[in-house]
Design a protein around this motif. Structure first.
Motif, PDB file in Angstrom:
ATOM      1  N   LEU A 142      -2.267 -38.016  38.991  1.00 41.14           N
ATOM      2  CA  LEU A 142      -1.914 -36.682  38.496  1.00 41.14           C
ATOM      3  C   LEU A 142      -2.442 -36.459  37.075  1.00 41.14           C
ATOM      4  CD1 LEU A 142       1.756 -36.220  39.751  1.00 41.14           C
ATOM      5  CD2 LEU A 142      -0.285 -35.061  40.587  1.00 41.14           C
ATOM      6  N   LEU A 143      -2.433 -37.505  36.263  1.00 42.91           N
ATOM      7  CA  LEU A 143      -2.945 -37.371  34.892  1.00 42.91           C
ATOM      8  C   LEU A 143      -4.446 -37.098  34.908  1.00 42.91           C
ATOM      9  CD1 LEU A 143      -1.109 -40.303  33.036  1.00 42.91           C
ATOM     10  CD2 LEU A 143      -0.281 -38.006  33.549  1.00 42.91           C
ATOM     11  N   TRP A 144      -5.164 -37.845  35.726  1.00 39.98           N
ATOM     12  CA  TRP A 144      -6.616 -37.711  35.767  1.00 39.98           C
ATOM     13  C   TRP A 144      -7.044 -36.516  36.620  1.00 39.98           C
ATOM     14  CZ3 TRP A 144     -10.379 -41.046  39.083  1.00 39.98           C
ATOM     15  CH2 TRP A 144     -11.711 -40.742  38.751  1.00 39.98           C
ATOM     16  N   LEU A 169      -2.458 -33.521  33.585  1.00 36.37           N
ATOM     17  CA  LEU A 169      -1.090 -33.421  33.096  1.00 36.37           C
ATOM     18  C   LEU A 169      -0.852 -34.363  31.921  1.00 36.37           C
ATOM     19  CD1 LEU A 169       1.089 -33.295  36.356  1.00 36.37           C
ATOM     20  CD2 LEU A 169      -0.123 -31.448  35.178  1.00 36.37           C
ATOM     21  N   ARG A 170       0.047 -33.974  31.048  1.00 39.32           N
ATOM     22  CA  ARG A 170       0.580 -34.907  30.060  1.00 39.32           C
ATOM     23  C   ARG A 170       1.515 -35.875  30.791  1.00 39.32           C
ATOM     24  NH1 ARG A 170       1.020 -29.709  27.688  1.00 39.32           N
ATOM     25  NH2 ARG A 170      -0.253 -29.456  25.797  1.00 39.32           N
ATOM     26  N   ILE A 171       1.674 -37.075  30.248  1.00 40.14           N
ATOM     27  CA  ILE A 171       2.541 -38.053  30.893  1.00 40.14           C
ATOM     28  C   ILE A 171       3.962 -37.512  31.012  1.00 40.14           C
ATOM     29  CG2 ILE A 171       2.949 -39.247  28.692  1.00 40.14           C
ATOM     30  CD1 ILE A 171       2.783 -40.917  32.172  1.00 40.14           C
ATOM     31  N   HIS A 179      -2.828 -41.262  28.317  1.00 39.36           N
ATOM     32  CA  HIS A 179      -3.302 -39.998  27.754  1.00 39.36           C
ATOM     33  C   HIS A 179      -4.823 -39.893  27.840  1.00 39.36           C
ATOM     34  CE1 HIS A 179      -2.356 -36.291  25.737  1.00 39.36           C
ATOM     35  NE2 HIS A 179      -3.289 -36.496  24.831  1.00 39.36           N
ATOM     36  N   ALA A 180      -5.499 -41.041  27.851  1.00 39.55           N
ATOM     37  CA  ALA A 180      -6.958 -41.012  27.992  1.00 39.55           C
ATOM     38  C   ALA A 180      -7.366 -40.467  29.357  1.00 39.55           C
ATOM     39  CB  ALA A 180      -7.538 -42.414  27.789  1.00 39.55           C
ATOM     40  N   LEU A 181      -6.501 -40.610  30.362  1.00 39.37           N
ATOM     41  CA  LEU A 181      -6.798 -40.041  31.679  1.00 39.37           C
ATOM     42  C   LEU A 181      -6.792 -38.511  31.612  1.00 39.37           C
ATOM     43  CD1 LEU A 181      -4.709 -42.463  33.917  1.00 39.37           C
ATOM     44  CD2 LEU A 181      -7.200 -42.365  33.734  1.00 39.37           C
ATOM     45  N   ARG A 182      -5.898 -37.944  30.824  1.00 35.34           N
ATOM     46  CA  ARG A 182      -5.900 -36.484  30.607  1.00 35.34           C
ATOM     47  C   ARG A 182      -7.166 -36.069  29.867  1.00 35.34           C
ATOM     48  NH1 ARG A 182      -2.812 -31.619  29.396  1.00 35.34           N
ATOM     49  NH2 ARG A 182      -2.921 -31.073  27.180  1.00 35.34           N
ATOM     50  N   HIS A 183      -7.549 -36.840  28.841  1.00 37.35           N
ATOM     51  CA  HIS A 183      -8.815 -36.575  28.156  1.00 37.35           C
ATOM     52  C   HIS A 183      -9.981 -36.633  29.146  1.00 37.35           C
ATOM     53  CE1 HIS A 183      -6.963 -36.446  24.311  1.00 37.35           C
ATOM     54  NE2 HIS A 183      -6.860 -37.740  24.108  1.00 37.35           N
ATOM     55  N   SER A 184      -9.924 -37.593  30.040  1.00 34.90           N
ATOM     56  CA  SER A 184     -11.004 -37.765  31.008  1.00 34.90           C
ATOM     57  C   SER A 184     -11.106 -36.551  31.929  1.00 34.90           C
ATOM     58  CB  SER A 184     -10.771 -39.034  31.838  1.00 34.90           C
ATOM     59  OG  SER A 184     -10.675 -40.174  30.999  1.00 34.90           O
ATOM     60  N   PHE A 185      -9.963 -36.031  32.354  1.00 36.91           N
ATOM     61  CA  PHE A 185      -9.931 -34.822  33.180  1.00 36.91           C
ATOM     62  C   PHE A 185     -10.708 -33.697  32.506  1.00 36.91           C
ATOM     63  CE2 PHE A 185      -7.761 -30.679  33.540  1.00 36.91           C
ATOM     64  CZ  PHE A 185      -7.864 -30.422  34.897  1.00 36.91           C
ATOM     65  N   ALA A 186     -10.420 -33.446  31.230  1.00 35.00           N
ATOM     66  CA  ALA A 186     -11.064 -32.353  30.509  1.00 35.00           C
ATOM     67  C   ALA A 186     -12.554 -32.616  30.307  1.00 35.00           C
ATOM     68  CB  ALA A 186     -10.377 -32.162  29.155  1.00 35.00           C
ATOM     69  N   THR A 187     -12.889 -33.835  29.930  1.00 36.48           N
ATOM     70  CA  THR A 187     -14.291 -34.166  29.655  1.00 36.48           C
ATOM     71  C   THR A 187     -15.134 -34.096  30.914  1.00 36.48           C
ATOM     72  OG1 THR A 187     -13.538 -35.636  27.888  1.00 36.48           O
ATOM     73  CG2 THR A 187     -15.817 -35.873  28.609  1.00 36.48           C
ATOM     74  N   LEU A 226      -5.922 -24.866  31.909  1.00 33.20           N
ATOM     75  CA  LEU A 226      -5.502 -25.989  32.742  1.00 33.20           C
ATOM     76  C   LEU A 226      -4.750 -27.045  31.936  1.00 33.20           C
ATOM     77  CD1 LEU A 226      -8.675 -26.443  34.979  1.00 33.20           C
ATOM     78  CD2 LEU A 226      -6.444 -25.579  35.704  1.00 33.20           C
ATOM     79  N   LEU A 227      -5.171 -27.253  30.682  1.00 34.09           N
ATOM     80  CA  LEU A 227      -4.529 -28.245  29.825  1.00 34.09           C
ATOM     81  C   LEU A 227      -3.265 -27.706  29.158  1.00 34.09           C
ATOM     82  CD1 LEU A 227      -7.659 -29.806  28.079  1.00 34.09           C
ATOM     83  CD2 LEU A 227      -6.252 -30.858  29.850  1.00 34.09           C
ATOM     84  N   GLY A 228      -3.133 -26.382  29.092  1.00 34.68           N
ATOM     85  CA  GLY A 228      -1.972 -25.806  28.434  1.00 34.68           C
ATOM     86  C   GLY A 228      -2.072 -25.807  26.925  1.00 34.68           C
ATOM     87  N   HIS A 229      -3.308 -25.775  26.386  1.00 31.55           N
ATOM     88  CA  HIS A 229      -3.491 -25.712  24.938  1.00 31.55           C
ATOM     89  C   HIS A 229      -3.190 -24.303  24.435  1.00 31.55           C
ATOM     90  CE1 HIS A 229      -6.485 -29.341  24.924  1.00 31.55           C
ATOM     91  NE2 HIS A 229      -5.227 -29.719  24.905  1.00 31.55           N
ATOM     92  N   ALA A 230      -2.446 -24.201  23.350  1.00 31.49           N
ATOM     93  CA  ALA A 230      -2.137 -22.897  22.771  1.00 31.49           C
ATOM     94  C   ALA A 230      -3.368 -22.274  22.114  1.00 31.49           C
ATOM     95  CB  ALA A 230      -1.010 -23.031  21.753  1.00 31.49           C
ATOM     96  N   ASN A 231      -4.228 -23.119  21.527  1.00 33.53           N
ATOM     97  CA  ASN A 231      -5.405 -22.625  20.804  1.00 33.53           C
ATOM     98  C   ASN A 231      -6.680 -23.189  21.411  1.00 33.53           C
ATOM     99  OD1 ASN A 231      -3.848 -21.250  18.736  1.00 33.53           O
ATOM    100  ND2 ASN A 231      -3.348 -23.299  17.981  1.00 33.53           N
ATOM    101  N   LEU A 232      -7.705 -22.350  21.484  1.00 36.54           N
ATOM    102  CA  LEU A 232      -8.986 -22.786  22.028  1.00 36.54           C
ATOM    103  C   LEU A 232      -9.599 -23.891  21.176  1.00 36.54           C
ATOM    104  CD1 LEU A 232     -11.120 -22.325  24.233  1.00 36.54           C
ATOM    105  CD2 LEU A 232     -12.201 -20.650  22.720  1.00 36.54           C
ATOM    106  N   SER A 233      -9.318 -23.873  19.869  1.00 39.51           N
ATOM    107  CA  SER A 233      -9.887 -24.889  18.971  1.00 39.51           C
ATOM    108  C   SER A 233      -9.469 -26.299  19.391  1.00 39.51           C
ATOM    109  CB  SER A 233      -9.457 -24.618  17.531  1.00 39.51           C
ATOM    110  OG  SER A 233      -8.046 -24.657  17.405  1.00 39.51           O
ATOM    111  N   THR A 234      -8.271 -26.419  19.970  1.00 40.54           N
ATOM    112  CA  THR A 234      -7.815 -27.730  20.439  1.00 40.54           C
ATOM    113  C   THR A 234      -8.683 -28.206  21.592  1.00 40.54           C
ATOM    114  OG1 THR A 234      -5.555 -27.102  19.846  1.00 40.54           O
ATOM    115  CG2 THR A 234      -5.814 -29.031  21.248  1.00 40.54           C
TER     116      THR A 234
END
Length: 311
Positions: free
Chosen positions: A159-161, A165-167, A257-265, A280-288
């Protein structure tokens, strides 16, 4: 004086700080963790002002705040060992509070607020390659003597990858969310909801875990259980991946958390646009989300230099 040698917070200032924190929580959806961090940041700042001027700061005394005071606070924090990144975050909280209280009290703090935060190089996420991520999940699947525990850890990490999702979001799922169907409604930081597509492979791994799990699935009970039946904790998942990365020779940055990073990358590398990945990541700001473009650029340059080494 307080036990630390700082002047005690003036009652009026204590009340103002509490009101600002309540405002941040209620109108901006700040998490409890963020509110606690803000409180710590402001107590450090107000405590510094008390020691710096020899008397406890009050809302009205802040009207005389100058850029020199802000610089002195920054110098004090650096002397205490704060790096540029931590100091910039602390100063951001202080500025937010000062803007709020200047509007509330009716004075101008533009001179003090013009002080610049320290610049720092934002660290890039450390994602796994698709092959490394798959190898890690395969190793987790066989890395425990109890089959249902191995299946559980594999399902969580998938689910993380697979969903980004966040853990905390994965472990916060309850039985009522199952079956997932095509998408999940996830409540992320600040109570912000988002819809996340669920790949069939992710649903399949959760279904296998539930088939083996000795605990009955109930709507109001955790979806992912610990060995005693309570909600699974993040440390258990981290330990499972730690064993897998040791067996595979992966770097220490191979964390849940690296699996979540991997999803985005991996989405970005496949042509995904930043706005969609942000949602998809739920970031409030695009800069993140934009930090992942740096990861992609770094990989591109690594390939370039390996193919065209300097002579």
């Amino acid at each position: 004086m307080t036990g630390s040698g700082q002047l005690a917070l003036a009652p009026a200032m204590s009340d103002a700080l509490a009101r600002w924190l309540d405002t941040e929580s209620a109108t901006r959806g700040r998490s409890a963790h963020t509110i606690n961090a803000y409180r710590t940041d402001l107590l450090a700042f107000l405590g510094f002002l008390g020691a710096h001027h020899g008397e406890a700061a009050t809302p009205k005394s802040l009207a005389s705040l100058r850029q020199a005071d802000m610089r002195a606070f920054a110098a004090s924090e650096r002397a205490r060992g704060y790096g540029a990144r931590s100091l910039a975050r602390r100063q951001s909280a202080v500025r937010s509070f000062l803007r709020w209280i200047s509007d509330r009290e009716g004075f101008d703090l533009s001179a003090a607020l013009s002080s610049r935060s320290p610049k720092y190089a934002r660290s890039l996420p450390r994602p796994l390659s698709p092959e490394q991520a798959q190898d890690a999940l395969d190793m987790v699947a066989v890395g425990h003597d109890t089959p249902w525990v191995a299946a559980r850890d594999t399902a969580v990490m998938t689910l993380l990858w697979g969903c980004g999702l966040r853990i905390s979001e994965a472990l916060g799922l309850d039985g009522r969310e199952w079956p997932f169907r095509d998408a999940l409604t996830i409540t992320g930081k600040g109570g912000k909801e988002r819809r996340v597509p669920v790949l069939p492979v992710a649903s399949d791994t959760v279904a296998e875990y539930l088939r083996l799990c000795p605990w009955r699935l109930a709507p109001d009970e955790p979806l992912f259980r610990g060995v005693r039946g309570g909600r699974l904790g993040p440390d258990v998942v981290a330990a499972s991946l730690r064993r897998a990365r040791a067996a595979l020779g992966l770097p220490p940055t191979a964390t849940p958390h690296a699996l979540r990073h991997s999803f985005a990358t991996h989405l970005l590398a496949a042509g995904g646009d930043l706005r969609s990945i942000q949602e998809l990541l739920g970031h409030a700001n695009l800069s993140t989300t934009q930090v992942y473009t740096g990861v992609d650029d770094a990989r591109l340059m690594a390939v370039y230099h390996s193919a065209h080494p300097r002579k």
